[in-house]
Structure formats: C-alpha cells, structure tokens
Design a protein around this motif. Structure first.
Motif, mmCIF file in Angstrom:
data_model
loop_
_atom_site.group_PDB
_atom_site.id
_atom_site.type_symbol
_atom_site.label_atom_id
_atom_site.label_comp_id
_atom_site.label_asym_id
_atom_site.label_seq_id
_atom_site.Cartn_x
_atom_site.Cartn_y
_atom_site.Cartn_z
ATOM 1 N N VAL A 243 56.980 23.855 9.136
ATOM 2 C CA VAL A 243 55.831 23.518 9.087
ATOM 3 C C VAL A 243 55.220 22.390 10.366
ATOM 4 O O VAL A 243 53.992 22.595 11.075
ATOM 5 C CB VAL A 243 54.928 22.843 7.829
ATOM 6 N N LEU A 244 55.955 21.290 10.404
ATOM 7 C CA LEU A 244 56.395 20.376 11.539
ATOM 8 C C LEU A 244 56.116 20.825 13.462
ATOM 9 O O LEU A 244 55.099 20.610 13.976
ATOM 10 C CB LEU A 244 56.568 19.482 11.260
ATOM 11 N N LEU A 245 57.238 21.403 13.638
ATOM 12 C CA LEU A 245 57.119 22.018 14.440
ATOM 13 C C LEU A 245 55.723 22.979 15.014
ATOM 14 O O LEU A 245 55.339 22.690 16.136
ATOM 15 C CB LEU A 245 59.194 23.090 14.833
ATOM 16 N N PRO A 246 55.108 23.613 14.683
ATOM 17 C CA PRO A 246 54.122 24.527 15.114
ATOM 18 C C PRO A 246 52.831 23.929 15.286
ATOM 19 O O PRO A 246 52.482 23.983 16.257
ATOM 20 C CB PRO A 246 53.787 25.470 14.337
ATOM 21 N N PHE A 247 53.171 22.669 14.066
ATOM 22 C CA PHE A 247 52.073 21.732 14.363
ATOM 23 C C PHE A 247 52.153 20.587 15.955
ATOM 24 O O PHE A 247 50.829 21.141 16.448
ATOM 25 C CB PHE A 247 51.999 20.525 12.907
ATOM 26 N N TRP A 248 53.778 20.614 16.238
ATOM 27 C CA TRP A 248 53.158 19.846 17.407
ATOM 28 C C TRP A 248 53.591 20.932 18.495
ATOM 29 O O TRP A 248 53.236 20.132 19.825
ATOM 30 C CB TRP A 248 54.376 18.986 17.585
ATOM 31 N N THR A 249 53.171 22.193 18.380
ATOM 32 C CA THR A 249 53.312 22.658 19.684
ATOM 33 C C THR A 249 52.434 23.097 20.067
ATOM 34 O O THR A 249 50.893 23.142 19.030
ATOM 35 C CB THR A 249 54.734 24.570 19.817
ATOM 36 N N SER A 250 51.605 22.566 21.205
ATOM 37 C CA SER A 250 50.621 23.488 22.572
ATOM 38 C C SER A 250 49.643 23.955 21.751
ATOM 39 O O SER A 250 50.544 25.182 21.680
ATOM 40 C CB SER A 250 51.208 23.537 23.425
ATOM 41 N N VAL A 251 48.480 24.102 21.662
ATOM 42 C CA VAL A 251 47.825 25.445 20.855
ATOM 43 C C VAL A 251 47.936 26.664 21.834
ATOM 44 O O VAL A 251 47.753 27.640 21.808
ATOM 45 C CB VAL A 251 46.439 24.675 20.769
ATOM 46 N N LEU A 252 47.390 26.627 23.593
ATOM 47 C CA LEU A 252 48.007 27.450 24.279
ATOM 48 C C LEU A 252 49.063 27.787 24.866
ATOM 49 O O LEU A 252 49.049 29.120 24.551
ATOM 50 C CB LEU A 252 48.183 26.731 26.136
ATOM 51 N N VAL A 253 50.466 27.176 24.222
ATOM 52 C CA VAL A 253 51.887 27.946 23.671
ATOM 53 C C VAL A 253 51.575 28.660 22.803
ATOM 54 O O VAL A 253 51.884 30.233 22.719
ATOM 55 C CB VAL A 253 52.875 27.006 23.191
ATOM 56 N N ARG A 254 50.702 28.193 21.425
ATOM 57 C CA ARG A 254 50.941 29.702 20.305
ATOM 58 C C ARG A 254 50.319 30.575 20.689
ATOM 59 O O ARG A 254 49.980 31.593 20.487
ATOM 60 C CB ARG A 254 50.626 28.755 19.335
ATOM 61 N N VAL A 255 48.423 30.544 21.432
ATOM 62 C CA VAL A 255 47.733 31.451 21.901
ATOM 63 C C VAL A 255 48.725 32.676 22.574
ATOM 64 O O VAL A 255 48.253 33.554 22.508
ATOM 65 C CB VAL A 255 46.826 31.376 22.441
ATOM 66 N N ALA A 257 51.627 33.135 22.724
ATOM 67 C CA ALA A 257 52.655 33.827 22.030
ATOM 68 C C ALA A 257 51.475 34.918 21.197
ATOM 69 O O ALA A 257 52.074 36.341 21.145
ATOM 70 C CB ALA A 257 53.423 33.368 20.977
#
Lengths: 424, 274
Positions: A243-255, A257
């Motif tokens: 749960v926490l790793l995605p939480f700490w990952t940049s929003v732009l990285v997730r977008v 992805a």
C-alpha cells in the motif's frame, strides 16, 4: 532551542521579598514563557499569512472586483448619484461622461470600459469605441446633443441605467456566472444565457466523479484494511508495503504506468484480446474509464490507511461474543463489526472525496474534454483566456466546497491520519 | 487463523478473502512494476514485447539538456524548500505545543491549511499575487511556494512527536548541570529527530512530486522533474519517461525504507521508556 527558552523562562522569577505575592510573580513568569514560545511561531505564521493567506484572499476579491467603470468614470458616477433613473440624465452627466471617455481614449482604460459595458448589453463595446474615436467634443456644443449625434443610444434610458448598474465597486457577476446565473436589466437574478450555462454541469461532474472514485476506493480499500487488521503485525506490515510504495511513488509515474497499460497496444488490451473478450482494442484512455482507474489507484492508499487504523482498534471480543451467542457470521459482521468501522469509512471517504475534487493532473493527462473537472477550468481561465474574475469565482466555489467538507471531517472524525494526506 | 476444524464456508471465506485482497494489492503494485522493464527497452516504443536490452534511455536522460536542467532544478528547489519547511515548521511546532494563547486552534488550522486548499487554487492565487512582485519565474518564489506546501506535514508530525515528549527530561538534564545548548543537542533533538525527519520526508516528497503550482509559477528555465515529465507525457511519451519513472520509484522506495526505519526506532524507544 526549547531548552534555551525553557531555563531562561524558569529562572527569571523576580527575587523574593520585593513585596509582590508569589501568585502574581508566577503568573508573570508564565506569561513571559508564553510570549517566548509564542514568538517561535511568528516566522512561520508570517510566511504563511503573507505568501499564502493573503494571495488566496486577494484571489477571492478578484472574483467580486468591479473596477472598470468605478475607477475610470468616477465623475460620471458622482453625477448619476442624484439621478432619479426614470429618464436620461441632464447635461452634467453627458459632459462628465464625454470628458472621462476622452481622457481614457488611447489607454487600456477605454477597452476595459467598453468590455465591461458590453457585458451589460452586447453592442455597447462598439458604442463606446465609436464614441471615443470622435472625442474630445467641441466645448461650445452641448455634450448631450453631441453624444446623441454620434450615436442615438446615448439618448436612451437603458444606456444610462447600464452605466449606473455597472458602476458599483463590487459585482456578483462572476460568482453568479459560476453557478450559471446572471443579472438582467431589471436587476433580477435569472438563468444565464443558454450557451454560457456550463458551470453547474462542471460542478456536478466534479462531485459525481469524486463520488464514483470514493465509492470504488471504499469497495477496494475495505477488504484490504480488514484483512490487514486481522493479521499479525509482522504479516500486516508486509502487506502495508504494497500500500505504501504506490503511495510514495510520484503521481506522474503512476499516470505514465497507466498509459502504458491502457493504451491500444497495451497489456490490458492484449490480455482482453487473448482471452477472446474483444476482437479489436478497446479505447481505455482519454475517457472516463482511464481517469477513474488512475484516480482510484492514486487515492486508494488514502482510504486504506484511515480504515486500517480504525479497524486495528476494534476489539475482536465483540464479534466473538456475537458469534458465540448464535448470531450468524454475516449478520454479526454487519451488526457488530461494520458499525464500528464507520469513523474510518467517514474519514477515508471524506479524505478521498476532498482530494478528488481538487484533481487536475490526472484528468488533464488521461481524460478527454468531458472528464475535466472544476480545477481544469480554473487553470484554463487563468492561463488561456486570462479571465481572472471567472477563475477567481470558480476558485471560490471549489474552495468553499472543500473547506465545508473539511470542517465536517475535522469536527466529526478528528485528525485521523491527516498527516498522510498529500496535496496533489 | 484458519482452524483445522473450519467449515467449508469458513474455508471459502478464508481463501476468498485472501484472493480478493491479493488481486487488489496487485492492482496497486503491478502497474508501478510494469513501467520498470520498459526503461531498458532497445527500441523507442513504450510497449511490450521488448525488442532487446539497452541503457540508451538512461543515457538520453543523463545527456539531454532539458532533462538535466529539470533534474538540477528539482535538486535545487526541493531540498531548499524542505529545509525551509523543516526549520520554520519545527520552531512553530515547539511554540504551538508549549505556548498557550487564545486563537491557538485557529492559528494551527491556518498553518495546516495549505494541505487542504486545492492545489490549483493555491497555484492561481500565488501566480496572480507573485507576478507583480517579480516572484514568478524565480527560484525564490518556487522555493517559497513549495516550502508552504510542505509546512503542514512538518507541523503535524513534529507537534505529534512533541506531545509524546517528556519535558521532564529537559529539566533533569538542566538540573544535572548540562547547559541549554548541550541539553538541546544531547537530549531533546535525538528524541524528536524522527518526527522532524519524517515530516521533512513528507515535505520533500510533496515538493519533489509537485506539478500544479510549478506549472503556474515556474518559467521554462525552472521546469522541475515532474513539470518536465508532465510535458513529456502530454506531448510525446517516450521510454525516457520510463527511465525517469524508474529512478523515481527507486527514490521513493528509499524514502519509504527510511521512514519505516524511523518508525521502528521510535517504537523501540517508546518501548524502552516503559
């Protein structure tokens, strides 16, 4: 730091025997201690007030600011002060207007006046510009005749009423426009013209999309938090990393992805085609679906964390008691466990909803025109059309909705894990 | 725990629950992993299957002037903003915990409000306010804005830590003859440092990932890493984005590990005191 102040605050009790009672001396020392510690807050308080609260305050005033006529035609407005408003005013008003328009000619002021009056009645822009071109007037001719000769509209009552109406220092125009309302010639609040009625739709869309994302986050977050709360600390800490790793990952990285995954040749489409669920790639990006998926992905941790912290505090003995008294498992879950998680649901839900409402990046990158929320229009009016009044009014609407919900959150649900909230 | 005498329904519940949670966690976790291998792709498409292994996109990141500038800007703005937020936030937290005055709750709410106000509103307000002061398109304005966004995290974590701090320890140190400076560095700071550092990490992560306010305030020369990524994703998404994303994922893993270590340390120290 704290000790430096601490000892100095403890020492300077005035020497005994100077006649002041101990109580008074203690109170004085206490007050001094308070002042010293209070002073530590000052630097931050100043920075936040000057560089944050003040800008937001002045942004909100831009939303009701109405300087064009008020600042540029002060003499005309002063003459119109005593005007009865039932017939065109007398010569003094015409003279003042002609003088002031002549003075504004060639400066940005004339354009501002023309634009502002045009808002009262489409067509006044050309009236003002045409008149300005023929100014200044010959002082020998009465101003009234001269202006009416330039354009007959100056002889009409409606024109003067419009100037009078537009002359206030403040205007509700933008705020009303932000809720698709306008003021008509009689000063009544009416529905805005059909083609300008978009903001209530945008506001409802913002609420609706936030609601969908919140519900999805709750549906996905609840089982995760529930399982984590029921596991041993060692195991739940392991799950927490997911749960926490995605939480700490940049929003732009997730977008980025999600673009990789959801594009036409992306893994999701490939999987669907391999499973035979579809023959041709589905359009998963630049529509509601893509925005929902990415937003749920980004906001899910904000739901799991408060839910988990509440569920962790729920004693298992109530469930056990219900079960041992013969209540069926699902019924005891619903009647005994679920109600105890409501503070977590409220906190997580409001947190996610509040954050959703202000979203800009995700819809801008993953959505089409129909997915843009309030934030997009605020940015649009600031950067593209430079209509700051409208940007300010929409900001006021968004800010009011956010603060209202936040007050509910702070009042009823306490600061449960507020520290996890990241401004996005 | 699943008991050996569990009924079939209980068994189904047990495994069904774990399966469901596994799927949800995969939804959270896998998308982030998916982008990592693509940063090593030999050809220039951001899609599978990969055509071969290559480090060219990392080279592109390291040599492209735009990306280098963006990295430099991020490495200037975020640490400075974090430092400012940590110093101002820690001082204010000490004041908020130890002083008592009317309106304290309101002041606390004001100091925490940058966390609540929608970022677009903050961006527009600062843009319109900073422009006439010459603070748009300047590092000063950007650092100030990022620091303000980070302050609430420092204030919330440090006040929480200080509330658990026993100020009798300070009195004990003083009574044993330590001067205030020694006491601060030997007693107070080691005890509250985890709070300050984790608040600082949140502030850093906020600044290092900040796009919206930067979009309004920064000129092209001040484009930070996220700002450059935003432009990259919007215009032409290339594997360079995947390379940057991979670097950022490594960075966030490091931050998460630091935070976890701090949390355990704080837990141990609390345990030792009991």
């Amino acid at each position: 730091m704290s000790t430096a102040v601490d000892t100095s605050a403890a020492v300077p009790l005035p020497a005994e025997g100077d006649g002041t009672p101990l109580k008074k001396r203690l109170r004085r020392a206490e007050r001094r201690r308070n002042l010293l510690f209070g002073a530590l807050i000052l630097p931050l308080a100043l920075v936040v007030l000057v560089a944050f609260i003040w800008p937001i305050g002045s942004l909100l005033t831009i939303g009701v600011d109405n300087p064009e006529i008020h600042d540029n035609l002060p003499r005309t407005l002063a003459v119109l002060e005593d005007w009865n408003g039932s017939a065109p005013p007398d010569e003094a008003a015409f003279r003042a207007l002609a003088d002031e328009l002549a003075a504004a000619k060639g400066s940005p002021a004339i354009a501002a006046i023309a634009k502002r009056l045009n808002r009262e009645n489409a067509g006044y822009r050309s009236l003002v510009m045409k008149t300005a071109r023929k100014l200044p007037l010959d002082a020998a001719v009465p101003a009234r005749e001269a202006l009416v000769a330039i354009d007959a509209q100056w002889g009409e009552l409606a024109t003067w009423q419009a100037i009078h109406r537009a002359g206030g220092a403040l205007t509700p125009f933008y705020l009303l426009a932000a809720i698709d309302r306008a003021i008509d010639a009689d000063g009544d609040i009416v529905a805005a013209p059909e083609d300008e009625r978009i903001y209530v739709d945008v506001l409802l869309r913002t609420f609706w999309m936030s609601l969908i994302v919140t519900v999805c986050c709750l549906a996905l977050g609840f089982p995760v938090a529930y399982l984590m709360a029921s596991l041993s600390t060692r195991h739940s800490n392991m799950l927490m990393i997911f749960v926490l790793l995605p939480f700490w990952t940049s929003v732009l990285v997730r977008v980025a992805a999600w673009i990789v995954l959801l594009q036409n040749e992306g893994l999701v489409n490939r999987l669907l085609m391999w499973l035979g669920l579809t023959d041709s790639p589905l359009q998963l990006l630049f529509n509601r679906f893509g925005v929902y998926v990415a937003m749920v992905h980004i906001l899910l941790p904000f739901m799991v964390l408060p839910l988990y912290s509440v569920m962790k505090g729920i004693s298992p003995v109530y469930m056990r008691a219900a079960l041992s008294l013969g209540c069926p498992p699902f019924r005891s879950f619903w009647k005994i466990y679920f109600p105890q998680t409501l503070p977590g649901i409220g906190a997580g839900g409001l947190l996610v909803f509040i954050m959703c409402m202000g979203y800009y990046i995700t819809p801008a990158l993953l959505g089409g025109p129909k997915e843009q929320m309030l934030s997009y229009f605020i940015a649009f009016y600031t950067n593209q059309t430079i209509n700051w009044g409208m940007a300010a009014a929409l900001s006021a609407v968004l800010l009011a909705a956010t603060l209202l919900l936040y007050m509910v959150y702070a009042r009823y649900l306490g600061p449960t894990r507020v520290k996890y909230m990241k401004a996005r | 725990m699943l008991q050996p005498y569990a009924s079939p329904v209980e068994r189904a519940w047990y495994f069904g629950m774990r399966g469901l949670v596994g799927l949800i966690l995969a939804f959270l976790f896998l998308p982030i992993l998916v982008i990592v291998p693509l940063s090593f792709n030999a050809d220039s498409f951001l899609m599978y299957p990969m055509s071969g292994f290559s480090l060219r996109w990392y080279e592109e990141f390291a040599t492209s002037p735009a990306w280098r500038q963006a990295l430099m800007n991020s490495l200037i703005v975020s640490p400075l903003a974090t430092l400012l937020a940590m110093v101002l936030g820690t001082l204010a937290s000490i004041g908020l915990v130890r002083a008592d005055f009317p309106g304290k709750a309101l002041l606390t709410a004001v100091l925490i409000s940058p966390m609540v106000v929608p970022v677009v509103v903050i961006g527009v307000a600062m843009y319109i306010f900073f422009a006439p002061l010459g603070l748009t398109g300047s590092y000063t304005g950007l650092v100030l804005a990022h620091a303000i966004l980070g302050v609430p995290f420092v204030v919330t974590t440090v006040t929480a830590t200080l509330q658990g701090f026993d100020f009798n320890l300070v009195r004990a140190a003083s009574s044993l003859g330590a001067n205030p400076v020694t006491t601060f560095f030997r007693v107070t700071l080691p005890m509250v440092a985890p709070g300050i550092i984790s608040g600082g990490l949140f502030a850093f992560a906020t600044s290092f990932d900040e796009v919206v306010v930067t979009l309004f305030l920064a000129s092209p020369e001040q484009a930070t890493l996220p700002r450059q990524m935003f432009a990259g994703i919007r215009e032409n998404i290339s594997p360079t984005i995947a390379a940057v994303a991979t670097i950022l994922i490594v960075l966030s893993t490091l931050m998460l590990m630091t935070l976890e270590w701090l949390r355990r340390r704080a837990e141990r120290m609390r345990g030792a005191r009991r």
